[in-house]
Design a protein around this motif. Structure first.
Motif, short mmCIF file in Angstrom:
data_model
loop_
_atom_site.label_atom_id
_atom_site.label_comp_id
_atom_site.label_asym_id
_atom_site.label_seq_id
_atom_site.Cartn_x
_atom_site.Cartn_y
_atom_site.Cartn_z
N PRO A 1 7.70 -6.39 5.98
CA PRO A 1 6.96 -7.56 5.50
C PRO A 1 5.55 -7.20 5.03
CG PRO A 1 8.07 -8.05 7.57
CD PRO A 1 8.21 -6.57 7.36
N VAL A 2 5.12 -7.80 3.92
CA VAL A 2 3.80 -7.53 3.38
C VAL A 2 3.18 -8.83 2.88
CG1 VAL A 2 4.56 -7.05 1.01
CG2 VAL A 2 2.47 -5.98 1.87
N LYS B 1 -1.80 -11.13 -0.10
CA LYS B 1 -3.26 -11.28 -0.07
C LYS B 1 -3.89 -10.00 0.49
CE LYS B 1 -2.96 -16.29 0.61
NZ LYS B 1 -3.25 -17.42 1.55
N ALA B 2 -4.27 -9.11 -0.40
CA ALA B 2 -5.01 -7.88 -0.08
C ALA B 2 -4.17 -6.81 0.60
CB ALA B 2 -6.26 -8.18 0.75
N GLU B 3 -3.17 -7.18 1.41
CA GLU B 3 -2.43 -6.18 2.15
C GLU B 3 -1.56 -5.32 1.23
OE1 GLU B 3 -0.37 -6.12 6.45
OE2 GLU B 3 0.72 -7.37 5.00
N LEU B 4 -0.88 -5.94 0.28
CA LEU B 4 0.00 -5.20 -0.61
C LEU B 4 -0.79 -4.12 -1.37
CD1 LEU B 4 2.78 -6.71 -2.83
CD2 LEU B 4 1.20 -5.07 -3.79
N ALA B 5 -1.91 -4.50 -1.93
CA ALA B 5 -2.74 -3.51 -2.64
C ALA B 5 -3.32 -2.49 -1.68
CB ALA B 5 -3.86 -4.22 -3.40
N GLY B 6 -3.66 -2.94 -0.46
CA GLY B 6 -4.18 -2.01 0.53
C GLY B 6 -3.18 -0.94 0.91
N VAL B 7 -1.90 -1.33 0.95
CA VAL B 7 -0.85 -0.35 1.22
C VAL B 7 -0.74 0.63 0.05
CG1 VAL B 7 1.64 -0.05 1.48
CG2 VAL B 7 0.47 -1.87 2.74
N PHE C 1 8.19 -3.95 -3.16
CA PHE C 1 8.12 -4.69 -1.90
C PHE C 1 9.16 -5.82 -1.98
CE2 PHE C 1 3.99 -2.75 -2.44
CZ PHE C 1 3.65 -2.31 -1.17
N THR C 2 10.09 -5.84 -1.03
CA THR C 2 11.17 -6.83 -1.08
C THR C 2 11.07 -7.91 -0.01
OG1 THR C 2 12.59 -5.45 0.34
CG2 THR C 2 12.75 -5.10 -2.05
N ASP C 3 10.03 -7.86 0.84
CA ASP C 3 9.81 -8.90 1.84
C ASP C 3 8.35 -9.33 1.75
OD1 ASP C 3 9.61 -10.60 3.99
OD2 ASP C 3 10.57 -9.26 5.42
N VAL C 4 8.09 -10.31 0.89
CA VAL C 4 6.73 -10.76 0.61
C VAL C 4 6.47 -12.05 1.38
CG1 VAL C 4 5.08 -11.37 -1.20
CG2 VAL C 4 6.92 -9.73 -1.69
N ALA C 5 5.47 -12.03 2.25
CA ALA C 5 5.20 -13.15 3.14
C ALA C 5 5.00 -14.45 2.37
CB ALA C 5 3.97 -12.85 3.99
#
Length: 506
Positions: A33-34, A37-43, A65-69
């Motif tokens: 899960p990602v 908001k900021a986390e996806l780019a942070g990863v 990413f296949t599980d987007v919060a």
């Protein structure tokens, strides 16, 4: 110059992903899960962003990413072009020939065609429906916690001149402002902003479509700018030239405009005349989003507004995004910059410039390394003239480094070596003050230099790191035997070597 033979035909994003799926280290899929908001780019900053992203970072795989919060079933792709080797392969070329391949496409364009049915319209969401809310429909990410809003970072605008009906495509930063409201930032001089201004002067909205999740040839071709593609030139022709077949368009469902038929997602709507909003109207952060120079661009206080009328998608669509200042931007902006400069210098001085590289330190726009082949004493001056042609061709260039043909323009260590040993600051640095540049470079403003009259005006600098012709023998590099190392080091990768034996073993 030898050109690459066309590779497997890529018509859309799914074809592109299939092409790289089996290539080691090219593609990574995560079902962890990602948060968009900021986390996806942070990863992805750690996985593969590269470019001018704050360290630690690196060049790495495209990542799905296949599980987007908050968005069940949504898929978000980042970094497809965040490596020059991968970008070149997707365009049917190699890292050192890809710009030349784009020159060929510029000189043999293939216009788009209109079709009746399109995968991009398999699912239709109308903004007139009571439950419509683009904020809940599409997982637009924020790259940092201080972004002005969620942004569509890979949205290709398609619009037509209201007077001539000639179409154009460009990529802009698009902020999500409300259930059916987007704001769009236009850098000065962009062609669709010219169309918008014409419509606004007549008191009419401008119909547009925003196309996302596309064949890489479409998005790279769209990043050409004048004079290579002047006002009225549809950059979709470049993608057609690259692929050898036309890009397919389809009529939009709710506005008088076309959409790209094989897009993953299309947002239809109109740019409203006389309506402006602050980019950060809901957050007050003062920042827009990270831009290609590596800094968070300021939130603009008054940007045009698009009223959304519909969103159409493929089944299980893929939202494609990028990390603003990363290597992907360099591929998008830099490879067309290289092609534009190569085309211009070849017309001006055939055979003299052998290679160019729009370096990632300048986000593909601000810094160019140019390789020249000198043949006589007059070419000392021609090397500098070539840099002037580059400045004249691509307005946003700030610095040009000229090197000899024994220097690898793609190897920063090699370029810095040439600057260190083949350049004297007192004689080999030429500064041209007071020239138009790019507003997103924070040093190009009066607060930085009182001699700058307005933001986006700069001093342009030519670094001549070529050896003087008369002293060329003193600057000959130490020469090594040309040996194929693979028999001695079979576990190592040497991607720059041909399959044939490069030389005789000692």
């Amino acid at each position: 110059m030898t050109r690459d033979a066309p590779g497997p035909l890529v018509r859309d994003l799914r074809d592109a992903l299939a092409l790289i799926a089996d290539e080691p280290g090219a593609y990574l899929e995560s079902d962890h899960p990602v948060d968009p908001k900021a986390e996806l780019a942070g990863v992805y900053r750690h996985v593969g962003a590269g470019g001018t992203v704050a360290r630690p970072t690196r060049r790495g795989p495209a990542m799905m990413f296949t599980d987007v919060a908050g968005y069940p079933g949504a898929r978000v792709l980042v970094g497809l072009l965040a490596d020059r080797r991968r970008a070149a392969r997707l365009l049917g070329a190699t890292p050192d020939t890809v710009a030349h391949r784009l020159v060929d496409a510029l000189e043999a364009p293939v216009p788009p065609v209109v079709v009746d049915d399109a995968p991009a319209q398999e699912v239709v969401h109308l903004a007139s429906d009571p439950g419509f809310d683009i904020r809940a429909l599409l997982p637009a990410p924020t790259n940092t916690p201080t972004d002005a809003a969620p942004y569509f970072c890979m949205g290709l605008l398609l619009a037509s001149d209201p007077e001539t009906r000639r179409s154009d495509v460009t990529i802009h930063r698009i902020a999500v402002q409300g259930r059916d409201e987007l704001s769009i930032f236009f850098s000065p001089g962009r062609h669709i902003d010219v169309f918008r201004a014409k419509a606004e002067a007549a008191g009419r909205p401008l119909p547009v479509t925003i196309n996302m999740g596309l064949d890489p040839a479409v998005v790279v071709g769209a990043c050409f700018e004048a004079p290579a593609t002047p006002l009225g030139f549809d950059e979709l022709q470049v993608a057609g030239g690259l692929r050898g077949e036309p890009v397919e368009l389809v009529r939009a469902t709710t506005v008088d405009e076309h959409a790209i038929a094989r897009a993953e997602i299309v947002i239809e709507g109109e740019l409203l005349p006389g309506v402006r909003v602050a980019e950060d109207q809901h957050t007050g952060t003062g920042h827009a989003m990270p831009e290609f120079p590596g800094y968070a661009g300021p939130a603009h206080p008054a940007v045009p507004v698009m009223r959304v009328t519909a969103v159409t998608t493929r089944e299980r669509p893929i939202l494609q995004t990028l990390v603003g200042p990363g290597e992907e931007h360099t591929s998008l902006a830099g490879i067309p910059t290289e092609a534009s400069v190569l085309q211009a210098v070849e017309r001006s001085m055939p055979g003299f410039v052998t290679q160019v590289h729009a370096h990632t330190a300048g986000g593909g726009k601000l810094l160019l390394v140019m390789q020249v082949r000198k043949r006589g004493p007059r070419d000392d001056g021609m090397a500098r003239h070539a840099a002037l042609v580059a400045f004249a061709t691509f307005r946003e260039l700030k610095n040009v480094i000229v090197v000899d043909d024994d220097v690898d323009v793609f190897d920063t260590d090699d370029v810095l070596w040439a600057m260190t040993t083949r350049m004297q600051g007192s004689t080999d640095i030429v500064v041209i003050p007071g020239v138009a540049g790019h507003v997103l470079d924070p040093s190009q403003q009066p607060a930085y230099d009182a001699g700058i009259p307005a933001p986006g005006v700069t001093s342009k600098t030519l670094y001549d790191a070529t050896a003087p012709w008369a002293l060329r023998d003193e600057f000959a590099r130490a020469s090594f035997a040309d040996v194929d190392p693979r028999p001695w080091a079979p576990g190592l990768a040497f991607p720059y070597l041909d399959d044939a034996v490069a030389g005789a073993a000692p």
